[in-house]
Design a protein around this motif. Structure first.
Motif, PDB file in Angstrom:
ATOM      1  N   GLY A 153     -19.961  18.452 -24.544  1.00 17.69           N
ATOM      2  CA  GLY A 153     -19.284  19.850 -24.992  1.00 17.69           C
ATOM      3  C   GLY A 153     -18.689  20.844 -23.975  1.00 17.69           C
ATOM      4  N   GLU A 154     -18.785  19.591 -22.693  1.00 18.75           N
ATOM      5  CA  GLU A 154     -18.751  20.174 -21.404  1.00 18.75           C
ATOM      6  C   GLU A 154     -18.980  21.891 -21.014  1.00 18.75           C
ATOM      7  OE1 GLU A 154     -13.856  20.058 -20.806  1.00 18.75           O
ATOM      8  OE2 GLU A 154     -14.297  17.586 -21.829  1.00 18.75           O
ATOM      9  N   VAL A 155     -20.668  22.177 -21.264  1.00 21.38           N
ATOM     10  CA  VAL A 155     -20.835  23.232 -21.041  1.00 21.38           C
ATOM     11  C   VAL A 155     -22.222  23.497 -20.585  1.00 21.38           C
ATOM     12  CG1 VAL A 155     -19.382  24.380 -23.708  1.00 21.38           C
ATOM     13  CG2 VAL A 155     -21.698  23.168 -23.018  1.00 21.38           C
ATOM     14  N   VAL A 156     -22.941  24.334 -20.072  1.00 19.94           N
ATOM     15  CA  VAL A 156     -23.813  24.506 -20.230  1.00 19.94           C
ATOM     16  C   VAL A 156     -24.868  25.747 -20.594  1.00 19.94           C
ATOM     17  CG1 VAL A 156     -25.937  24.848 -18.248  1.00 19.94           C
ATOM     18  CG2 VAL A 156     -23.439  23.770 -17.154  1.00 19.94           C
ATOM     19  N   ARG A 157     -25.626  25.355 -21.350  1.00 20.32           N
ATOM     20  CA  ARG A 157     -26.084  26.469 -22.133  1.00 20.32           C
ATOM     21  C   ARG A 157     -27.607  26.685 -21.845  1.00 20.32           C
ATOM     22  NH1 ARG A 157     -25.706  22.836 -25.633  1.00 20.32           N
ATOM     23  NH2 ARG A 157     -23.590  22.609 -26.674  1.00 20.32           N
ATOM     24  N   PHE A 158     -27.699  28.347 -22.043  1.00 16.35           N
ATOM     25  CA  PHE A 158     -28.567  29.235 -20.905  1.00 16.35           C
ATOM     26  C   PHE A 158     -28.670  29.808 -22.793  1.00 16.35           C
ATOM     27  CE2 PHE A 158     -25.948  28.985 -17.506  1.00 16.35           C
ATOM     28  CZ  PHE A 158     -27.236  28.793 -16.148  1.00 16.35           C
ATOM     29  N   ILE A 159     -29.906  29.400 -22.607  1.00 13.64           N
ATOM     30  CA  ILE A 159     -31.241  29.637 -24.254  1.00 13.64           C
ATOM     31  C   ILE A 159     -32.204  30.745 -23.682  1.00 13.64           C
ATOM     32  CG2 ILE A 159     -32.272  28.390 -26.738  1.00 13.64           C
ATOM     33  CD1 ILE A 159     -31.004  26.223 -25.730  1.00 13.64           C
ATOM     34  N   VAL A 165     -25.828  31.078 -24.276  1.00 17.67           N
ATOM     35  CA  VAL A 165     -24.800  31.966 -23.450  1.00 17.67           C
ATOM     36  C   VAL A 165     -24.559  30.132 -23.281  1.00 17.67           C
ATOM     37  CG1 VAL A 165     -24.204  32.847 -21.030  1.00 17.67           C
ATOM     38  CG2 VAL A 165     -25.558  34.152 -22.468  1.00 17.67           C
ATOM     39  N   SER A 166     -23.132  30.192 -23.411  1.00 13.76           N
ATOM     40  CA  SER A 166     -22.190  28.700 -23.133  1.00 13.76           C
ATOM     41  C   SER A 166     -21.572  28.767 -21.878  1.00 13.76           C
ATOM     42  CB  SER A 166     -22.421  27.996 -24.266  1.00 13.76           C
ATOM     43  OG  SER A 166     -23.359  27.802 -25.450  1.00 13.76           O
ATOM     44  N   LEU A 167     -21.323  28.062 -20.953  1.00 15.41           N
ATOM     45  CA  LEU A 167     -20.402  28.587 -20.280  1.00 15.41           C
ATOM     46  C   LEU A 167     -20.324  27.075 -19.425  1.00 15.41           C
ATOM     47  CD1 LEU A 167     -22.930  31.361 -17.792  1.00 15.41           C
ATOM     48  CD2 LEU A 167     -20.855  31.795 -19.208  1.00 15.41           C
ATOM     49  N   PRO A 168     -18.374  27.353 -19.461  1.00 12.80           N
ATOM     50  CA  PRO A 168     -17.501  26.140 -18.708  1.00 12.80           C
ATOM     51  C   PRO A 168     -19.231  25.720 -17.759  1.00 12.80           C
ATOM     52  CG  PRO A 168     -16.902  28.023 -19.082  1.00 12.80           C
ATOM     53  CD  PRO A 168     -17.968  28.490 -18.629  1.00 12.80           C
ATOM     54  N   MET A 169     -19.178  23.922 -17.907  1.00 12.99           N
ATOM     55  CA  MET A 169     -19.374  22.928 -16.931  1.00 12.99           C
ATOM     56  C   MET A 169     -18.266  23.046 -15.776  1.00 12.99           C
ATOM     57  SD  MET A 169     -21.324  19.635 -17.653  1.00 12.99           S
ATOM     58  CE  MET A 169     -22.485  20.188 -18.197  1.00 12.99           C
TER      59      MET A 169
END
Ligand code: MN
Length: 472
Positions: free
Chosen positions: A243-249, A315-319
């Protein structure tokens, strides 16, 4: 052949005017004849009568049409003026808030400094009771300062003045630093705090480290505040290369949020529940800031919660994607990207124009070059009002519409564009940064054909555009 007066009533004012002129001529000829005492045959006389009736009706109808047109133009002018006034007021409000918050900080810093120096005993010893009072001054002052800083940030976002300093950062490092900041509050509240890191490699992303910390501290602070002693709060960091994202949960075992309150959460100055705001202090600005700052990063935030079951904010941010190579999506074929879809994307662009509506330059910088590389001509509108104009003027093949924009938002822009369309229906894809339940439905209801959550996965976007064009 007697003209039928009723038939002309459907004509336009111009046609009616012509008709009136023609009939006036006939009337004049007939009147001349009458005056000269010429004998009127029965046919000519009934024509004369019909013409008189028709002229009367045409005059009435033309008058009514003109009055209607005038009142519509007046209403339109009023609307434009009202809109300009509202936008001006909004800007003035944000500018006012920004300068006021700034001005408030100066005296507050002096108060805090003076309290601190008194507590330190710089001006001589203070009694225990005096020190206790001074500590109240200091704590309340710090709380006030935090609120003012939040107001300032919200105003800056509203005035378009908040700029990010993006650089490569390690997700785990920011997560750990954020946990350290809130560990004192967690301890005081009797809530356990854990970091869950499921990946082996460090997650690298492009972010403004200070703002990312602000996002996480805000979410963690809320989680702690709304969790009873003995409960737990955890921060999980997940890297998703596909998904090319880093998730902070951020999840908690706290009081939770009722379904009907979820969509109020991210609005500034709105406290979800008055009973809660009595129990839990706060400005109601934190989550609004989390949403704005996440969007400035080109990311998205979502929430899942149930009353008494705790809440989970993601929060999903672009990797960070290495430059100097094609995007990873093209190097790593996956099961969810069938070969023919990829081929369709590669060949679909030529001759098509994409109108990209996006108020965030970082997102434009990512999306536009990708679509251009796919052979599309890309037009960019940096706001909702401009997008309506450009859609009318350029008749793009497809529109990509950001939803969260100041002024006219994406939903309103889509509705306007749909109302103006007559013979064609331009495919519209909505791009949202706030993934709330019911968002997709709201976008489709406004007139969008599809809905994509940010951060945008470029390949997915390309496939969506290609398939919409194929359906046209
Ligand atoms: Mn936006």
């Amino acid at each position: 052949m007697t003209p039928d007066p009723a038939a002309s009533c459907e004509s336009s004012p111009d046609e009616l005017a012509e008709e009136v002129a023609r009939l006036r001529k006939i009337n004049k000829v007939l009147m001349d004849r009458v005056e000269r005492g010429m004998d009127l045959t029965g046919g000519a006389y009934s024509l004369f009568q019909a013409a008189t009736v028709l002229e009367q009706k045409v005059l009435e109808r033309t008058g009514a049409l003109e009055a209607a047109k005038e009142s519509m133009e007046r209403a339109n002018q009023d609307l434009v003026a009202a809109k300009e006034a509202a936008e001006g007021a909004l800007r003035t409000k944000d500018e006012f808030l920004a300068s006021m918050s700034h001005e408030l900080r100066t005296p507050l810093n002096a108060i805090l400094g003076a309290a601190e120096s008194l507590i330190e005993g710089i001006q001589g010893p203070v009694s225990d009771a005096q020190e206790q009072s001074l500590r109240i001054v200091e704590t309340s002052g710090r709380h006030l300062l935090a609120l003012i800083n939040d107001v300032l940030d919200v105003a800056r976002v509203g005035a378009g003045e908040l700029a990010l300093h993006l650089e490569p950062v390690f997700g785990q490092a920011v997560a750990r630093a954020s946990l350290n900041i809130v560990s004192g509050a967690a301890h005081k509240q009797g809530v356990s705090l854990t970091l869950v890191d499921s990946g082996e490699d460090p997650c690298t992303l492009m972010a403004d480290e200070r703002r990312l910390k602000q996002i996480l501290v805000n979410l963690l602070g809320n989680a702690i505040k709304f969790t009873e002693p003995g409960g737990s709060v955890r921060l999980e960091i997940v890297s998703d290369p596909v998904g090319e994202v880093v998730r902070f949960i951020v999840s908690d075992s706290g009081v939770g949020i009722a379904a009907e309150d979820l969509d109020k959460l991210f609005k500034p100055f709105v406290q979800v529940d008055s009973t809660l705001s009595r129990r839990f202090e706060g400005s109601g600005l934190g989550l609004s800031l989390v949403a704005s700052m996440t969007e400035l990063h080109g990311g998205s935030v979502s929430v899942q919660s149930e009353l008494a079951e705790g809440s989970t904010f993601t929060v999903s941010l672009p990797m960070l994607i290495e430059v100097g190579d094609n995007t990873p999506s093209e190097r790593v074929p996956t099961a969810e990207a069938p070969q023919q879809a990829a081929e369709a994307v590669a060949s679909s662009g030529s001759g098509h124009t994409v109108l990209l509506v996006e108020d965030n330059q970082a997102n434009v910088d990512v999306i536009a070059p990708y679509l251009e590389a796919k052979g599309y001509e890309v037009l960019i509108a940096m706001g909702g009002a401009l997008s309506i104009e450009m859609a009318r003027e350029h008749q793009p093949s497809v529109i990509l519409m950001d939803i969260q924009m100041p002024g006219i938002n994406g939903l309103e822009a889509i509705q306007c564009i749909r109302e103006e369309e007559t013979d064609r229906r331009t495919p519209i894809v909505a791009l949202t940064a706030l993934a709330m339940p019911g968002d997709r439905e709201r976008c489709l209801e406004a007139g969008a054909d599809d809905h994509i959550t940010k951060p945008v996965r470029l390949r997915h976007l390309g496939e969506t555009v290609a398939s919409l064009l194929a359906d046209c």
